[in-house]
Design a protein around this motif. Structure first.
Motif, short mmCIF file in Angstrom:
data_model
loop_
_atom_site.label_atom_id
_atom_site.label_comp_id
_atom_site.label_asym_id
_atom_site.label_seq_id
_atom_site.Cartn_x
_atom_site.Cartn_y
_atom_site.Cartn_z
N PRO A 52 -2.54 9.76 2.53
CA PRO A 52 -1.18 10.30 2.52
C PRO A 52 -0.19 9.53 3.38
CG PRO A 52 -2.79 12.07 2.72
CD PRO A 52 -3.53 10.78 2.91
N SER A 53 -0.67 8.68 4.27
CA SER A 53 0.23 7.91 5.12
C SER A 53 0.41 6.47 4.61
CB SER A 53 -0.29 7.87 6.56
OG SER A 53 -1.56 7.24 6.61
N ALA A 54 -0.18 6.15 3.46
CA ALA A 54 -0.13 4.78 2.96
C ALA A 54 1.27 4.42 2.48
CB ALA A 54 -1.13 4.60 1.82
N PRO A 55 1.78 3.22 2.83
CA PRO A 55 3.07 2.79 2.29
C PRO A 55 2.93 2.38 0.83
CG PRO A 55 2.09 1.04 3.60
CD PRO A 55 1.20 2.24 3.75
N VAL A 56 4.05 2.36 0.13
CA VAL A 56 4.08 1.95 -1.28
C VAL A 56 4.72 0.57 -1.33
CG1 VAL A 56 5.00 2.46 -3.56
CG2 VAL A 56 4.23 4.33 -2.08
N ARG A 57 3.99 -0.44 -1.85
CA ARG A 57 4.49 -1.81 -1.87
C ARG A 57 4.66 -2.30 -3.30
NH1 ARG A 57 0.57 -2.37 2.06
NH2 ARG A 57 -0.78 -3.53 0.65
N VAL A 58 5.75 -3.03 -3.52
CA VAL A 58 6.03 -3.65 -4.81
C VAL A 58 6.20 -5.14 -4.60
CG1 VAL A 58 7.56 -3.70 -6.82
CG2 VAL A 58 7.20 -1.55 -5.57
N THR A 59 5.41 -5.94 -5.31
CA THR A 59 5.54 -7.40 -5.23
C THR A 59 6.20 -7.91 -6.50
OG1 THR A 59 3.54 -7.57 -3.87
CG2 THR A 59 4.31 -9.58 -4.94
N ALA A 67 19.80 -6.13 -0.82
CA ALA A 67 20.87 -5.17 -1.13
C ALA A 67 20.65 -4.48 -2.47
CB ALA A 67 22.22 -5.87 -1.11
N THR A 68 19.97 -5.14 -3.39
CA THR A 68 19.75 -4.54 -4.71
C THR A 68 18.49 -3.67 -4.76
OG1 THR A 68 18.44 -6.41 -5.57
CG2 THR A 68 20.84 -6.55 -5.77
N VAL A 69 17.67 -3.75 -3.69
CA VAL A 69 16.42 -2.99 -3.67
C VAL A 69 16.63 -1.60 -3.08
CG1 VAL A 69 14.04 -2.95 -2.81
CG2 VAL A 69 15.07 -5.10 -3.51
N GLN A 70 17.55 -1.48 -2.11
CA GLN A 70 17.81 -0.18 -1.49
C GLN A 70 18.18 0.86 -2.54
OE1 GLN A 70 17.15 0.47 1.67
NE2 GLN A 70 16.61 -1.68 2.05
N GLY A 71 17.44 1.95 -2.56
CA GLY A 71 17.69 3.00 -3.54
C GLY A 71 17.06 2.76 -4.89
N ALA A 72 16.47 1.57 -5.09
CA ALA A 72 15.87 1.26 -6.38
C ALA A 72 14.39 1.60 -6.45
CB ALA A 72 16.07 -0.22 -6.73
N ILE A 73 13.75 1.82 -5.28
CA ILE A 73 12.34 2.21 -5.24
C ILE A 73 12.26 3.66 -4.79
CG2 ILE A 73 10.08 1.78 -4.21
CD1 ILE A 73 10.87 -1.10 -3.80
N ALA A 74 11.59 4.48 -5.56
CA ALA A 74 11.53 5.91 -5.24
C ALA A 74 10.16 6.46 -5.57
CB ALA A 74 12.59 6.68 -6.02
N VAL A 75 9.75 7.45 -4.77
CA VAL A 75 8.54 8.23 -5.04
C VAL A 75 9.00 9.67 -5.16
CG1 VAL A 75 6.31 8.98 -4.14
CG2 VAL A 75 7.07 6.63 -3.76
N ALA A 76 8.79 10.25 -6.34
CA ALA A 76 9.31 11.59 -6.62
C ALA A 76 8.78 12.60 -5.63
CB ALA A 76 8.93 12.01 -8.05
N GLY A 77 9.69 13.38 -5.03
CA GLY A 77 9.29 14.40 -4.09
C GLY A 77 9.08 13.91 -2.68
N THR A 81 11.88 5.13 3.84
CA THR A 81 12.72 3.97 4.08
C THR A 81 12.17 2.77 3.32
OG1 THR A 81 11.45 3.42 6.07
CG2 THR A 81 13.41 4.79 6.36
N VAL A 82 13.07 1.85 2.97
CA VAL A 82 12.70 0.66 2.21
C VAL A 82 12.99 -0.58 3.05
CG1 VAL A 82 13.14 -0.73 0.16
CG2 VAL A 82 13.10 1.76 -0.01
N THR A 83 12.01 -1.47 3.15
CA THR A 83 12.19 -2.77 3.80
C THR A 83 11.80 -3.87 2.82
OG1 THR A 83 9.96 -2.64 4.76
CG2 THR A 83 11.79 -1.85 6.11
N VAL A 84 12.38 -5.05 3.02
CA VAL A 84 12.12 -6.17 2.11
C VAL A 84 11.74 -7.40 2.92
CG1 VAL A 84 13.12 -7.70 0.36
CG2 VAL A 84 13.74 -5.27 0.40
N THR A 90 8.76 -2.70 0.51
CA THR A 90 7.86 -1.66 0.99
C THR A 90 8.63 -0.36 1.17
OG1 THR A 90 6.49 -3.28 2.14
CG2 THR A 90 6.23 -0.97 2.78
N PHE A 91 8.14 0.70 0.53
CA PHE A 91 8.68 2.04 0.71
C PHE A 91 7.73 2.79 1.64
CE2 PHE A 91 8.67 6.55 -0.38
CZ PHE A 91 10.02 6.88 -0.39
N THR A 92 8.22 3.19 2.82
CA THR A 92 7.40 3.92 3.78
C THR A 92 7.81 5.38 3.75
OG1 THR A 92 7.24 1.96 5.19
CG2 THR A 92 6.68 4.08 6.18
N PRO A 93 6.95 6.27 3.22
CA PRO A 93 7.33 7.69 3.10
C PRO A 93 7.31 8.39 4.44
CG PRO A 93 5.06 7.37 2.38
CD PRO A 93 5.61 6.00 2.67
N ALA A 94 8.19 9.39 4.58
CA ALA A 94 8.17 10.21 5.79
C ALA A 94 6.87 11.00 5.84
CB ALA A 94 9.38 11.15 5.80
#
Length: 252
Positions: A52-59, A67-77, A81-84, A90-94
């Motif tokens: 449950p603490s694993a980050p979500v990464r997209v390569t 600037a084009t990635v912010q808000g473009a990666i989402a996990v429903a529910g 935060t997103v870093t590039v 990488t999307f790191t869920p709360a």
């Protein structure tokens, strides 16, 4: 006459060829940028038992414009935060819940630094593993003077899945120091010790957003002068220092 007609036809053909080649060039006159594609996602599509603490990464296929990635990666529910870094976003869920299936998506419009765009949304899903309960650690017992500033310490508490924690210190004995609330909150709440000798007892529990720990107890002993106190306990030793850790057996 035939020569002039042939020369004119050749000039028209050359002009048409030049016009056609300029229409397919990129912004700088070269070829257009290659379309951006998703090369890999982690967790993979259909993955199970994900922490449950694993980050979500997209390569992506090449370095992307942050600037084009912010808000473009989402996990429903889930919020996060997103870093590039180069081609990896990488999307790191709360917080993610255990035993839950999450739908993730990268929306079209993400662009490479060269200007190539992701042509369509990329969607996938994964399932988290069972949530593990956190562990509360209330810290060592304390001896303090009357009227002293006291701080509890729950910093040793942990969540095996790496989730953030909420802290509740329920006072179960002694004069109230919670302003009538019955509990203090936060990893290191502070209060003022009573003006009289007393024993304050607190049970700490922590929550990870899904489950609660078993309580862990800490005792704050309020003394007139802790430095002059002597402690006696069954099984103590009259040659000991008389501290809480090394009590005496008797008092002479």
């Amino acid at each position: 006459m035939r020569f002039r007609t042939a020369l004119a036809a050749a000039a028209i053909a050359l002009s048409a060829a030049c016009s056609g080649s300029s229409g397919s060039s990129g912004p700088s006159g070269g070829p257009p940028p290659a379309p951006l594609t998703v090369v890999e996602v982690v967790p993979a599509d259909g993955a199970t038992g994900v922490s449950p603490s694993a980050p979500v990464r997209v390569t992506f296929s090449e370095a992307v414009d942050p600037a084009t990635v912010q808000g473009a990666i989402a996990v429903a529910g889930a919020t996060g935060t997103v870093t590039v870094s180069g081609a990896v976003a990488t999307f790191t869920p709360a917080v993610l819940l255990g035993d839950t299936t999450y739908a993730a998506r990268v929306t079209a419009g993400v662009r490479s630094l060269a200007g190539g765009a992701l042509a369509a949304d990329h969607a996938w899903s994964f399932t988290t593993g069972a949530n593990r309960a956190p562990v509360a650690v209330a810290g060592a017992d304390q001896d303090v003077a009357t009227g002293a500033a006291v701080a509890l310490d729950g910093s040793g508490s942990v969540d095996p899945d790496g989730a953030g924690l909420e802290y509740a210190w329920t006072q179960v004995a002694g004069p109230d120091v919670t302003d009538g609330a019955g509990a203090l909150h936060g990893p290191a709440p502070a209060f003022t010790a009573p003006a009289e000798v007393a024993t304050l007892v607190f049970d700490l529990t922590v929550r990870d957003g899904q489950s609660e720990s078993a309580p862990d107890r800490t005792v704050v002993t309020v003394l007139r002068n802790p430095a002059a106190a002597l402690f006696v306990a069954p099984g103590g030793d009259d040659t000991a220092a008389g501290t809480r850790a090394a009590p005496l057996a008797t008092l002479g």
